[in-house]
Design an enzyme around this catalytic site. Structure first.
Site, PDB file in Angstrom:
ATOM      1  N   LYS A 143       0.830  -1.202   0.000  1.00  0.00           N
ATOM      2  CA  LYS A 143       0.000   0.000   0.000  1.00  0.00           C
ATOM      3  C   LYS A 143       0.867   1.255   0.000  1.00  0.00           C
ATOM      4  CE  LYS A 143      -3.670   1.938   3.008  1.00  0.00           C
ATOM      5  NZ  LYS A 143      -4.425   1.684   4.262  1.00  0.00           N
TER       6      LYS A 143
ATOM      7  N   SER B  86      -9.161   3.073   3.432  1.00  0.00           N
ATOM      8  CA  SER B  86      -8.094   3.673   2.666  1.00  0.00           C
ATOM      9  C   SER B  86      -7.323   2.692   1.796  1.00  0.00           C
ATOM     10  CB  SER B  86      -7.120   4.391   3.621  1.00  0.00           C
ATOM     11  OG  SER B  86      -6.447   3.486   4.469  1.00  0.00           O
TER      12      SER B  86
ATOM     13  N   SER C 179      -9.911   0.534   7.320  1.00  0.00           N
ATOM     14  CA  SER C 179      -9.267   0.673   6.014  1.00  0.00           C
ATOM     15  C   SER C 179      -8.961  -0.641   5.310  1.00  0.00           C
ATOM     16  CB  SER C 179      -7.981   1.490   6.146  1.00  0.00           C
ATOM     17  OG  SER C 179      -8.288   2.832   6.405  1.00  0.00           O
TER      18      SER C 179
END
Length: 492
Positions: A81, A158, A182
């Site tokens: 990520k 996220s 997230s």
């Protein structure tokens, strides 16, 4: 090139490589070809390391030929990520910050360290909102990650790039980090399986404040298309780390919970925790999926939960708890010579607004009062766990929202006629970040417009195995892999 292995599980790909039936280089070339073909319309990957990945794949094949010891994910392409997640020599933008577009780092996060030690190969970094401070995936540099079920809609955040990449068959496993949902939010919107372990089980390497992952609790975990892959990843990722003073839960063989009989487990079901304005179709869909657990011998009982605060108050509580950490990041960057507030327009308005609150309004008295409210939520949920093994609910109150065109996509401001906090107030996930309980989002089917919804399982603290066992039971009675056909056939 045919993408023959696009939807094969990570554990199956590792087996094929280990036995010599599949070359790691062939798989990597196929993966890169699929990313190049499909990512332009999806925007899941924002940074790629194809040359590094190809070199690593060649070395992986040589290790097989040499009979060297192989890790559980040897040769398998995975994604990390682009947030507070680092690989030496790679760029990190902290979620699409303009001033950090060329920010090459030399430190490493726990995900890359432990995944690479297990033989996995990082192929690229996935999109995230700036500082991860919202439940959608969009930013001013890279724009929104699109939902593979409908490119007009958002992937959720996220870890939105990670979930979209997994759902679209670009990789079989991707990293998620989770401070308010997230891992689980984008999993619900992208029809993937996302697992947030108990706090203290997975390491988060934060600097300069090594103790910064507590308010709210921040976790690291996997996003996959099936439960077994996630549990293999958890076994790799979890366990104490010398650089994290908060990872204190001893390492456990979580794979031992696969195949466990769930007969006799008692589950508390709530459509909304008594306060969230959940869309009717999601209420019905998640309830119908939860009821299928009865086929596995699980008792599913309706439970009224009185949290003592409405959803808007709770959403703003999460923002107030999270904002000081974001301010700390800004301060740390300034000390390192990068003052993002010199050009504040590169930061989302909501992030700037909450930074102003921390600097100009928030007092220590306010901070500790908020921790008191958080403690009340913990006690309310603990009282439910006195009688039940898990709490099941919808993951989110709404279906994926349309993408904005300004890099600032947010969630809804109103649901069912009620005002909603747009950053995270429509997510039922952040309660488990207030408390640290283990939690997972499981696909619960598609709505009338073909968009995914998620079912959320929260377990007792430290009882990650129960969440795993219930997840696997649901995977058997309410499978979801058939829905990936919708992604595979989407227009490019």
């Amino acid at each position: 090139m045919k993408h023959t292995h696009a939807y094969k599980p990570a554990h199956e790909l590792a087996r094929l490589i280990r036995t010599g039936e599949l070359s790691a280089l062939t798989l990597m070339e196929e993966t890169i070809d699929r990313i190049k073909a499909r990512n332009p319309s999806l925007n899941a990957f924002v940074i790629t390391g194809f040359n590094d990945a190809l070199d690593a794949a060649k070395k992986a094949d040589q290790m097989v030929k040499d009979g060297a010891p192989l890790g559980p994910l040897h040769g398998v392409p995975v994604a990390m990520k682009d947030l507070f997640d680092f690989k030496p020599g790679w760029v990190s933008t902290l979620g699409g910050v303009k001033a950090l577009e060329n920010n090459v780092v030399e430190n490493q996060c726990a995900f890359t360290e432990r995944m690479e030690a297990a033989g996995a190969i990082i192929v690229g970094k996935t999109n995230s909102p700036t500082f991860g401070f919202r439940g959608t995936c969009d930013n001013f540099v890279f724009g929104p990650t699109k939902n593979p079920f409908n490119l007009d809609r958002n992937s959720g955040g996220s870890s939105g790039g990670s979930a979209a990449a997994v759902a679209d068959g670009l990789v079989s496993l991707a990293e998620g980090t989770d401070a308010g949902g997230s891992i689980r939010i984008p999993s619900a919107w992208c029809n993937t399986y996302g697992f947030k372990p108990s706090f203290g089980r997975s390491p988060i390497l934060i600097r300069p404040n090594a103790f910064g992952a507590t308010t709210p609790f921040i976790h690291m975990g996997p996003i996959t298309r099936n439960v077994k892959d996630a549990v293999i990843a958890l076994d790799i990722l979890c366990g104490p780390h010398p650089a994290d003073p908060l990872t204190v839960v001893p390492k456990e063989d979580l794979q031992s919970h696969l195949g466990k009989d769930v007969t006799g487990l008692r589950v508390a079901f709530t459509e909304d925790f008594g306060v969230f304005p959940v869309e009717p179709e999601i209420r019905e869909g998640v309830r119908a999926t939860a009821e299928k657990l009865k086929q596995a011998g699980v008792s599913v009982e309706n439970v009224d939960i009185d949290l003592g605060y409405d959803h808007f108050e709770l959403g703003e509580l999460w923002c107030r708890l999270m904002a000081p950490l974001n301010t700390h990041v800004l301060d740390s960057l300034e000390q390192a010579g990068v003052d993002l507030l010199e050009n504040p327009e590169q930061l989302p308005p909501d992030l700037r607004r909450w930074n102003d609150y921390v600097n100009n309004t928030m007092s220590m008295r306010d901070y500790y009062r908020d921790q008191g409210i958080r403690s009340e939520i913990f006690e309310k949920l603990q009282s439910v766990f006195e009688d039940y093994d898990a709490i099941i609910s919808p993951t989110l109150a709404c279906f994926p929202v349309p993408n904005d065109t300004n890099g600032d996509t947010k969630g809804p401001t109103e649901l069912n006629g009620e005002k909603v906090e747009p950053l995270i107030g429509w997510c039922l996930t952040y309660l488990a970040n207030f408390t640290g309980h283990p939690a997972a989002s499981i696909p619960a089917g598609l709505g009338s417009e073909g968009l995914p919804m998620g079912l959320h399982i929260m377990g007792k603290s430290g009882q990650d195995g129960t969440v795993i066992a219930l997840s696997e039971a649901l995977e058997k009675v309410a499978p979801w892999e058939q829905h990936y056909e919708n992604c595979d056939s989407r227009p490019l």
